[in-house]
Design a protein around this motif. Sequence first.
Motif, PDB file in Angstrom:
ATOM      1  N   PHE A  46       1.428  -3.754   4.012  1.00 22.92           N
ATOM      2  CA  PHE A  46       2.750  -3.146   4.073  1.00 22.92           C
ATOM      3  C   PHE A  46       2.673  -1.824   3.333  1.00 22.92           C
ATOM      4  N   CYS A  47       2.946  -0.729   4.023  1.00 22.45           N
ATOM      5  CA  CYS A  47       2.715   0.587   3.436  1.00 22.45           C
ATOM      6  C   CYS A  47       4.013   1.368   3.232  1.00 22.45           C
ATOM      7  N   VAL A  48       4.211   1.866   2.005  1.00 30.09           N
ATOM      8  CA  VAL A  48       5.378   2.690   1.673  1.00 30.09           C
ATOM      9  C   VAL A  48       4.900   4.081   1.263  1.00 30.09           C
ATOM     10  N   SER A  49       5.841   4.944   0.903  1.00 27.32           N
ATOM     11  CA  SER A  49       5.472   6.301   0.507  1.00 27.32           C
ATOM     12  C   SER A  49       4.855   6.328  -0.889  1.00 27.32           C
TER      13      SER A  49
ATOM     14  N   CYS B  38       0.841  -1.195   0.000  1.00 30.64           N
ATOM     15  CA  CYS B  38       0.000   0.000   0.000  1.00 30.64           C
ATOM     16  C   CYS B  38       0.877   1.247   0.000  1.00 30.64           C
ATOM     17  N   HIS B  39       0.241   2.418  -0.024  1.00 32.80           N
ATOM     18  CA  HIS B  39       1.034   3.652  -0.036  1.00 32.80           C
ATOM     19  C   HIS B  39       0.316   4.776   0.691  1.00 32.80           C
TER      20      HIS B  39
ATOM     21  N   ASP C 275      10.056   8.652   1.895  1.00 32.90           N
ATOM     22  CA  ASP C 275      10.479   8.012   0.651  1.00 32.90           C
ATOM     23  C   ASP C 275      11.654   7.061   0.863  1.00 32.90           C
ATOM     24  N   ALA C 276      11.728   6.064   0.005  1.00 30.53           N
ATOM     25  CA  ALA C 276      12.884   5.172   0.002  1.00 30.53           C
ATOM     26  C   ALA C 276      14.099   5.964  -0.457  1.00 30.53           C
ATOM     27  N   THR C 277      15.255   5.650   0.110  1.00 30.79           N
ATOM     28  CA  THR C 277      16.496   6.335  -0.272  1.00 30.79           C
ATOM     29  C   THR C 277      17.572   5.294  -0.553  1.00 30.79           C
TER      30      THR C 277
ATOM     31  N   HIS D 265       8.606   2.157   6.124  1.00 33.47           N
ATOM     32  CA  HIS D 265       7.291   1.553   5.906  1.00 33.47           C
ATOM     33  C   HIS D 265       6.531   1.404   7.210  1.00 33.47           C
ATOM     34  N   THR D 266       5.264   1.144   7.101  1.00 33.12           N
ATOM     35  CA  THR D 266       4.460   0.696   8.237  1.00 33.12           C
ATOM     36  C   THR D 266       3.979  -0.711   7.914  1.00 33.12           C
ATOM     37  N   LEU D 267       3.709  -1.482   8.959  1.00 32.49           N
ATOM     38  CA  LEU D 267       3.263  -2.865   8.776  1.00 32.49           C
ATOM     39  C   LEU D 267       2.115  -3.155   9.725  1.00 32.49           C
ATOM     40  N   GLY D 268       0.972  -3.525   9.152  1.00 29.35           N
ATOM     41  CA  GLY D 268      -0.199  -3.827   9.963  1.00 29.35           C
ATOM     42  C   GLY D 268      -0.210  -5.261  10.444  1.00 29.35           C
ATOM     43  N   GLN D 269      -1.200  -5.583  11.255  1.00 30.42           N
ATOM     44  CA  GLN D 269      -1.370  -6.941  11.767  1.00 30.42           C
ATOM     45  C   GLN D 269      -1.947  -7.858  10.680  1.00 30.42           C
ATOM     46  N   PRO D 270      -1.657  -9.159  10.735  1.00 33.42           N
ATOM     47  CA  PRO D 270      -2.224 -10.095   9.754  1.00 33.42           C
ATOM     48  C   PRO D 270      -3.736 -10.176   9.871  1.00 33.42           C
ATOM     49  N   HIS D 271      -4.389 -10.376   8.746  1.00 31.71           N
ATOM     50  CA  HIS D 271      -5.847 -10.566   8.761  1.00 31.71           C
ATOM     51  C   HIS D 271      -6.206 -11.737   7.859  1.00 31.71           C
ATOM     52  N   ASP D 272      -7.090 -12.597   8.348  1.00 31.82           N
ATOM     53  CA  ASP D 272      -7.502 -13.775   7.596  1.00 31.82           C
ATOM     54  C   ASP D 272      -8.444 -13.390   6.466  1.00 31.82           C
ATOM     55  N   GLU D 273      -8.218 -14.005   5.312  1.00 27.33           N
ATOM     56  CA  GLU D 273      -9.045 -13.774   4.138  1.00 27.33           C
ATOM     57  C   GLU D 273      -9.375 -15.108   3.479  1.00 27.33           C
TER      58      GLU D 273
END
Length: 248
Positions: free
Chosen positions: A182-185, A138-139, A145-147, A161-169
């Motif tokens: 997983f979230c980046v800029s 995600c973003h 930003d990545a460097t 980055h940020t990282l959330g908790q796992p979720h069942d799908e």
Amino acid sequence: RVDGPHRRRTHHLLSMENAHSGLENLNLTSDEVDKFQTAFKDETFKKMFAEYAKEISDPKNKAESDAYLKQLEMEGKIEQVYGKDVQLIMPKPGFVAKTFQEEQEVSKEGDEGSDRGSETEKQPPKKGRKHKAFVNVCHSEKVADATSEKRPGGLQWSVPHTLGQPHDEVDKQGEVCVAYDFCVSERTFQLTQTDERLQTMVVETAIEAVNKAFGKTYQMDFTLPKKTFMGPKTGPGVQALKGKKGGG
């Protein structure tokens, strides 16, 4: 452009639902850490926290919780409610990577106590069933930003980055699987859309982050399903970080 081998330094940020295991990422004072650790030793507190975790894991409740957090941000009350320097991350869907964790089934034959086992008794470990996982890349404009830095042999990349908790799908075969956000800029995400090697590096960084945070051994081999997000229709859940943009 990514020249030569890349090495990654990752910035692990706090998910709203990762209160206990993520204490080290909050930059708390030693006194604050002691208070949290003491609280988690209390059986009544642990029971209440478990009930809270179960409640917010319900999709309906999670959607309501996310809506409430978004409202708090719009009203500028995040720090008032959650403390100084805390800001919310509302990830936007980007793309999905699929990988597996293979579980080994140890053979019961050839135990050390049975005459050390004959050659016919010794069997190699059998391959177990593969556990499927999806990583939602995600973003958000709130992540740094990545460097990269020039080093002997190529570039060394840092991917905040940020990282959330796992979720069942449930996948298209109707099987239960797990997904991670997983979230980046915004800029880092845009680069993944134009540079295949950088996209691979970001996905590998995401898998490494998941493996480290949750004690998994997901493979670095992955595929890219034609999806922007694997999860509820409401999209990625709200995450939070403490400190400056991207946890820098």
